[in-house]
Design a protein around this motif. Structure first.
Motif, PDB file in Angstrom:
ATOM      1  N   MET A 178       6.934 110.407 -40.237  1.00 21.52           N
ATOM      2  CA  MET A 178       6.123 109.975 -41.351  1.00 21.52           C
ATOM      3  C   MET A 178       4.735 109.608 -40.809  1.00 21.52           C
ATOM      4  O   MET A 178       4.596 108.931 -39.812  1.00 21.52           O
ATOM      5  CB  MET A 178       6.770 108.779 -42.038  1.00 21.52           C
ATOM      6  CG  MET A 178       5.900 108.317 -43.157  1.00 21.52           C
ATOM      7  SD  MET A 178       6.386 107.040 -44.312  1.00 21.52           S
ATOM      8  CE  MET A 178       7.909 106.379 -43.934  1.00 21.52           C
ATOM      9  N   SER A 179       3.713 110.085 -41.487  1.00 24.90           N
ATOM     10  CA  SER A 179       2.355 109.792 -41.035  1.00 24.90           C
ATOM     11  C   SER A 179       1.863 108.478 -41.637  1.00 24.90           C
ATOM     12  O   SER A 179       2.309 108.043 -42.687  1.00 24.90           O
ATOM     13  CB  SER A 179       1.414 110.929 -41.405  1.00 24.90           C
ATOM     14  OG  SER A 179       1.288 111.037 -42.802  1.00 24.90           O
ATOM     15  N   SER A 180       0.933 107.881 -40.947  1.00 29.99           N
ATOM     16  CA  SER A 180       0.354 106.636 -41.435  1.00 29.99           C
ATOM     17  C   SER A 180      -0.835 106.945 -42.344  1.00 29.99           C
ATOM     18  O   SER A 180      -1.339 108.080 -42.377  1.00 29.99           O
ATOM     19  CB  SER A 180      -0.108 105.781 -40.258  1.00 29.99           C
ATOM     20  OG  SER A 180      -1.226 106.390 -39.637  1.00 29.99           O
ATOM     21  N   SER A 195      -3.786 105.909 -41.856  1.00 28.70           N
ATOM     22  CA  SER A 195      -4.894 106.256 -40.957  1.00 28.70           C
ATOM     23  C   SER A 195      -4.849 107.733 -40.579  1.00 28.70           C
ATOM     24  O   SER A 195      -5.878 108.409 -40.563  1.00 28.70           O
ATOM     25  CB  SER A 195      -4.853 105.401 -39.700  1.00 28.70           C
ATOM     26  OG  SER A 195      -5.119 104.061 -40.014  1.00 28.70           O
ATOM     27  N   ASP A 196      -3.659 108.231 -40.259  1.00 29.19           N
ATOM     28  CA  ASP A 196      -3.514 109.649 -39.916  1.00 29.19           C
ATOM     29  C   ASP A 196      -3.923 110.530 -41.093  1.00 29.19           C
ATOM     30  O   ASP A 196      -4.593 111.547 -40.920  1.00 29.19           O
ATOM     31  CB  ASP A 196      -2.083 109.974 -39.513  1.00 29.19           C
ATOM     32  CG  ASP A 196      -1.675 109.337 -38.193  1.00 29.19           C
ATOM     33  OD1 ASP A 196      -2.569 108.966 -37.398  1.00 29.19           O
ATOM     34  OD2 ASP A 196      -0.457 109.208 -37.967  1.00 29.19           O
ATOM     35  N   ASP A 197      -3.498 110.138 -42.283  1.00 23.36           N
ATOM     36  CA  ASP A 197      -3.845 110.902 -43.484  1.00 23.36           C
ATOM     37  C   ASP A 197      -5.351 110.895 -43.728  1.00 23.36           C
ATOM     38  O   ASP A 197      -5.936 111.917 -44.070  1.00 23.36           O
ATOM     39  CB  ASP A 197      -3.120 110.349 -44.713  1.00 23.36           C
ATOM     40  CG  ASP A 197      -1.613 110.575 -44.662  1.00 23.36           C
ATOM     41  OD1 ASP A 197      -1.160 111.432 -43.871  1.00 23.36           O
ATOM     42  OD2 ASP A 197      -0.892 109.883 -45.398  1.00 23.36           O
ATOM     43  N   SER A 243      -7.051 113.118 -41.251  1.00 21.70           N
ATOM     44  CA  SER A 243      -6.795 114.512 -41.606  1.00 21.70           C
ATOM     45  C   SER A 243      -7.732 114.967 -42.729  1.00 21.70           C
ATOM     46  O   SER A 243      -8.322 116.050 -42.665  1.00 21.70           O
ATOM     47  CB  SER A 243      -5.334 114.686 -42.033  1.00 21.70           C
ATOM     48  OG  SER A 243      -5.102 116.004 -42.448  1.00 21.70           O
TER      49      SER A 243
END
Length: 70
Positions: A1-3, A5-7, A10
């Motif tokens: 699962m992405s955080s 922040s990662d999203d 991206s």
């Protein structure tokens, strides 16, 4: 699962890449050997493409700043 922040990173990366590709497209000569003038107002718009480019850069930087501070 992405955080989140990662999203956000991206999204910022994709937006920055789209901005580069759009600028490259506008820089290429058209079939009649002309180039689009980024200082001219966008048809039916309220600003020039140069101003829009500056705003997109600000958005990308803001998104990255938010992601880095989460």
């Amino acid at each position: 699962m992405s955080s989140i922040s990662d999203d956000l990173i991206s999204v910022a990366t994709e937006l920055a890449q789209a901005q580069i590709e759009f600028a490259d497209t506008l820089a290429r000569p058209t079939t009649d050997k002309t180039r689009f003038d980024p200082t001219k107002d966008i048809p039916n718009g309220y600003q020039s493409l140069g101003a829009l480019d500056t705003q997109l850069t600000t958005v990308v930087q803001s998104i990255r700043g938010i992601a880095e501070n989460r």
